[in-house]
Design a protein around this motif. Structure first.
Motif, PDB file in Angstrom:
ATOM      1  N   GLU A 179       0.885  -1.353   0.038  1.00 24.38           N
ATOM      2  CA  GLU A 179       0.304  -0.007  -0.060  1.00 24.38           C
ATOM      3  C   GLU A 179       0.990   1.037   0.065  1.00 24.38           C
ATOM      4  O   GLU A 179       1.936   1.108   0.582  1.00 24.38           O
ATOM      5  N   ILE A 180       0.284   2.631  -0.871  1.00 24.10           N
ATOM      6  CA  ILE A 180       0.651   3.570  -0.515  1.00 24.10           C
ATOM      7  C   ILE A 180       0.097   5.062  -0.409  1.00 24.10           C
ATOM      8  O   ILE A 180      -1.109   4.814  -0.106  1.00 24.10           O
ATOM      9  N   ASP A 181       0.679   5.851   0.413  1.00 22.26           N
ATOM     10  CA  ASP A 181      -0.157   7.007   1.153  1.00 22.26           C
ATOM     11  C   ASP A 181      -0.933   7.803  -0.007  1.00 22.26           C
ATOM     12  O   ASP A 181      -1.833   8.597   0.686  1.00 22.26           O
ATOM     13  N   THR A 182      -0.882   7.707  -1.041  1.00 19.66           N
ATOM     14  CA  THR A 182      -0.673   8.990  -2.639  1.00 19.66           C
ATOM     15  C   THR A 182      -0.897   7.871  -3.268  1.00 19.66           C
ATOM     16  O   THR A 182       0.549   7.171  -3.676  1.00 19.66           O
ATOM     17  N   ASP A 183      -1.294   8.334  -4.116  1.00 17.69           N
ATOM     18  CA  ASP A 183      -1.401   8.014  -5.681  1.00 17.69           C
ATOM     19  C   ASP A 183      -1.008   9.002  -6.903  1.00 17.69           C
ATOM     20  O   ASP A 183      -0.952   8.721  -7.944  1.00 17.69           O
ATOM     21  N   GLU A 184      -0.901   9.928  -5.911  1.00 19.46           N
ATOM     22  CA  GLU A 184       0.142  11.432  -7.238  1.00 19.46           C
ATOM     23  C   GLU A 184       0.488  12.437  -6.145  1.00 19.46           C
ATOM     24  O   GLU A 184       0.825  12.678  -4.720  1.00 19.46           O
ATOM     25  N   VAL A 185       1.756  13.756  -6.949  1.00 13.91           N
ATOM     26  CA  VAL A 185       2.795  14.037  -6.120  1.00 13.91           C
ATOM     27  C   VAL A 185       2.167  14.963  -6.890  1.00 13.91           C
ATOM     28  O   VAL A 185       1.664  15.137  -8.386  1.00 13.91           O
ATOM     29  N   VAL A 186       2.939  16.835  -6.460  1.00 12.44           N
ATOM     30  CA  VAL A 186       2.012  17.839  -7.674  1.00 12.44           C
ATOM     31  C   VAL A 186       3.833  18.422  -7.318  1.00 12.44           C
ATOM     32  O   VAL A 186       4.110  18.376  -6.361  1.00 12.44           O
ATOM     33  N   VAL A 187       4.168  18.842  -8.681  1.00  8.53           N
ATOM     34  CA  VAL A 187       5.696  19.338  -8.572  1.00  8.53           C
ATOM     35  C   VAL A 187       5.244  20.682  -9.000  1.00  8.53           C
ATOM     36  O   VAL A 187       4.971  21.377  -9.813  1.00  8.53           O
ATOM     37  N   ASP A 188       5.961  21.544  -8.099  1.00 12.35           N
ATOM     38  CA  ASP A 188       6.423  23.446  -8.229  1.00 12.35           C
ATOM     39  C   ASP A 188       7.545  23.106  -9.049  1.00 12.35           C
ATOM     40  O   ASP A 188       8.735  22.879  -8.375  1.00 12.35           O
ATOM     41  N   PHE A 189       7.720  24.713 -10.207  1.00 15.21           N
ATOM     42  CA  PHE A 189       9.369  24.283 -10.293  1.00 15.21           C
ATOM     43  C   PHE A 189       9.388  25.769 -10.380  1.00 15.21           C
ATOM     44  O   PHE A 189       8.420  26.835 -10.780  1.00 15.21           O
ATOM     45  N   ASP A 190      10.550  26.576 -10.137  1.00 12.97           N
ATOM     46  CA  ASP A 190      11.107  27.213 -10.220  1.00 12.97           C
ATOM     47  C   ASP A 190      11.554  27.851 -11.348  1.00 12.97           C
ATOM     48  O   ASP A 190      12.960  27.337 -11.550  1.00 12.97           O
ATOM     49  N   VAL A 191      10.987  28.524 -12.165  1.00 12.73           N
ATOM     50  CA  VAL A 191      11.737  28.225 -13.567  1.00 12.73           C
ATOM     51  C   VAL A 191      12.348  29.459 -14.033  1.00 12.73           C
ATOM     52  O   VAL A 191      11.785  30.779 -13.811  1.00 12.73           O
ATOM     53  N   LYS A 192      13.425  29.606 -14.686  1.00 16.92           N
ATOM     54  CA  LYS A 192      13.953  30.941 -15.224  1.00 16.92           C
ATOM     55  C   LYS A 192      14.482  30.688 -16.550  1.00 16.92           C
ATOM     56  O   LYS A 192      14.729  29.201 -17.758  1.00 16.92           O
ATOM     57  N   HIS A 193      14.147  31.909 -17.765  1.00 16.39           N
ATOM     58  CA  HIS A 193      14.783  31.861 -18.819  1.00 16.39           C
ATOM     59  C   HIS A 193      16.381  32.353 -18.833  1.00 16.39           C
ATOM     60  O   HIS A 193      17.093  33.099 -18.431  1.00 16.39           O
ATOM     61  N   THR A 194      16.971  32.470 -20.393  1.00 23.01           N
ATOM     62  CA  THR A 194      18.378  32.752 -20.323  1.00 23.01           C
ATOM     63  C   THR A 194      18.068  33.984 -21.973  1.00 23.01           C
ATOM     64  O   THR A 194      17.633  33.650 -22.490  1.00 23.01           O
ATOM     65  N   LYS A 195      18.933  34.582 -21.672  1.00 27.72           N
ATOM     66  CA  LYS A 195      19.018  35.710 -23.389  1.00 27.72           C
ATOM     67  C   LYS A 195      20.692  36.191 -23.235  1.00 27.72           C
ATOM     68  O   LYS A 195      21.342  36.649 -21.881  1.00 27.72           O
ATOM     69  N   THR A 196      20.926  36.176 -24.560  1.00 27.65           N
ATOM     70  CA  THR A 196      22.476  36.102 -24.470  1.00 27.65           C
ATOM     71  C   THR A 196      22.286  37.877 -25.178  1.00 27.65           C
ATOM     72  O   THR A 196      21.742  38.317 -26.264  1.00 27.65           O
ATOM     73  N   VAL A 197      23.393  38.337 -24.918  1.00 26.61           N
ATOM     74  CA  VAL A 197      23.426  39.718 -24.676  1.00 26.61           C
ATOM     75  C   VAL A 197      25.398  40.096 -25.363  1.00 26.61           C
ATOM     76  O   VAL A 197      25.752  40.228 -24.279  1.00 26.61           O
ATOM     77  N   PRO A 198      25.100  41.610 -25.756  1.00 26.50           N
ATOM     78  CA  PRO A 198      26.546  41.965 -25.834  1.00 26.50           C
ATOM     79  C   PRO A 198      27.286  42.658 -24.576  1.00 26.50           C
ATOM     80  O   PRO A 198      26.527  43.055 -24.277  1.00 26.50           O
ATOM     81  N   VAL A 199      28.420  42.950 -24.412  1.00 26.29           N
ATOM     82  CA  VAL A 199      28.869  44.073 -23.951  1.00 26.29           C
ATOM     83  C   VAL A 199      30.146  45.138 -24.266  1.00 26.29           C
ATOM     84  O   VAL A 199      30.226  44.980 -25.308  1.00 26.29           O
ATOM     85  N   SER A 200      29.641  46.065 -23.630  1.00 28.54           N
ATOM     86  CA  SER A 200      30.711  47.269 -24.364  1.00 28.54           C
ATOM     87  C   SER A 200      31.543  48.849 -22.921  1.00 28.54           C
ATOM     88  O   SER A 200      30.292  48.531 -22.319  1.00 28.54           O
ATOM     89  N   ILE A 201      32.013  48.772 -23.685  1.00 27.05           N
ATOM     90  CA  ILE A 201      32.594  50.159 -22.418  1.00 27.05           C
ATOM     91  C   ILE A 201      33.764  50.333 -23.285  1.00 27.05           C
ATOM     92  O   ILE A 201      33.394  50.584 -24.621  1.00 27.05           O
TER      93      ILE A 201
END
Length: 340
Positions: A179-201
């Motif tokens: 026996e198991i005490d639950t037949d379902e789990v909930v997964v919460d995600f911490d999601v980020k995005h990425t972006k490539t940008v140029p550098v200047s000085i």
């Protein structure tokens, strides 16, 4: 001989109170030999008999007597037949039922989305209670919840069914003594995005006299940032402060090391391995220009005729701040004059 007569277990509640699991080691079916009138014997099948193991008669050796008789529908044949049992007992194993908390691990399937990073994933509940015989619990390896990359994004929670695996990699299905005490789990995600940008000085100041700034080079030209899609939307480049690259009075290249994490826009961090950037302002001496002119003189020879002769050349070298002149005689060098 008649084989494979199912043995019915009765009064199991005598020992199966929830603390023990019963495993039948032998005697789940019975075998008998039947003698008697040929016409009757030849017509009998396993289904014409009833075999019973009464758990109230359990011995200290975990053996339960098995009795075999004609079914009620065939009881009229009893006086014509002699039944000899080849199976006389059912042998069982009693095993303690206990519980164990097992961590739920995530199994990702599919293809990761471009420019999407999973910073963290929280499974609720993080553990599942499994109740089973000790030998079963000892054989369990892990519980997995499978999620697809395609379904993961900012602010999304996913539901998944936990799957139990044993140490051999096989799936263990709950039911019966497991026996198991639950037949379902909930997964919460911490999601980020990425972006490539140029550098200047931009450089600050001017080099020493007679020198000039030519250009700036970077050990890498772009940086990948990680943050929320909303924050990244407003970022197109990273402009470093010119105070970092001061070339005032310099006569040679100026290089600086910059930790790009220190200059990542608010709400972002540098995501890839390109963190320490080397930036170089290139400085060189201003080029020198050379001008050469010839000098000549007019003289009268002994016959009173006019003769023009060349007496030497004058060379002028200059850059932005210095002029140097040198006079040279054709037949004999003259003194060098330097001025600025």
């Amino acid at each position: 001989t008649i084989t494979n007569i199912p043995v019915t277990r009765v009064n199991e509640d005598v020992i199966n109170s929830g603390d023990y699991a019963v495993t039948v080691k032998s005697g789940e079916t019975a075998t008998i030999t039947v003698e008697g009138r040929k016409s009757i014997v030849d017509s009998l099948r396993a289904s014409d008999f009833v075999a019973v193991a009464d758990f109230e008669e359990l011995s200290i050796t975990n053996a339960i007597p098995v009795t075999v008789s004609l079914s009620p529908e065939n009881s009229s044949y009893a006086s014509y037949l002699t039944i000899t049992q080849r199976t006389n007992s059912m042998i069982i194993q009693l095993e303690t039922i206990t519980s164990r908390q097992i961590d739920v691990t995530l199994n990702y399937v599919g293809t990761e989305k471009e420019n999407v990073v999973i910073d963290d994933a929280v499974v609720k509940p993080a553990q599942i209670k499994v109740t089973a015989p000790v030998s079963v619990l000892d054989s369990l390896d892990r519980i997995e919840a499978t999620v697809n990359y395609a379904d993961i994004d900012e602010g999304v929670s996913l539901r998944a069914a936990p799957v139990i695996y044993n140490t051999g990699g096989g799936v263990v299905t709950p039911g019966g003594e497991i026996e198991i005490d639950t037949d379902e789990v909930v997964v919460d995600f911490d999601v980020k995005h990425t972006k490539t940008v140029p550098v200047s000085i931009n450089v600050m100041g001017t080099p020493a006299e007679g020198y000039e700034y030519t250009n700036t080079t970077y050990s890498f030209s772009n940086v990948t940032l990680k943050g929320s899609s909303e924050v990244l939307k407003g970022i197109s480049r990273i402009s470093l402060p010119s105070t970092l690259l001061d070339i005032t009075g310099e006569r040679r290249d100026v290089s600086i090391n910059v930790n790009m994490n220190e200059y990542a826009p608010e709400g972002t961090v540098v995501y890839d391995n390109n963190v320490n950037m080397v930036i170089t302002a290139h400085i060189k001496e201003k080029p020198t220009t050379t001008t050469t002119s010839a000098t000549s003189s007019v003289e009268t020879d002994e016959n009173g005729e006019t003769v023009q002769s060349s007496s030497g050349t004058t060379t002028t070298r200059s850059n932005a701040n210095t002029t140097e002149e040198t006079a040279a005689e054709t037949t004999e060098p003259s003194a060098t004059t330097k001025g600025n």
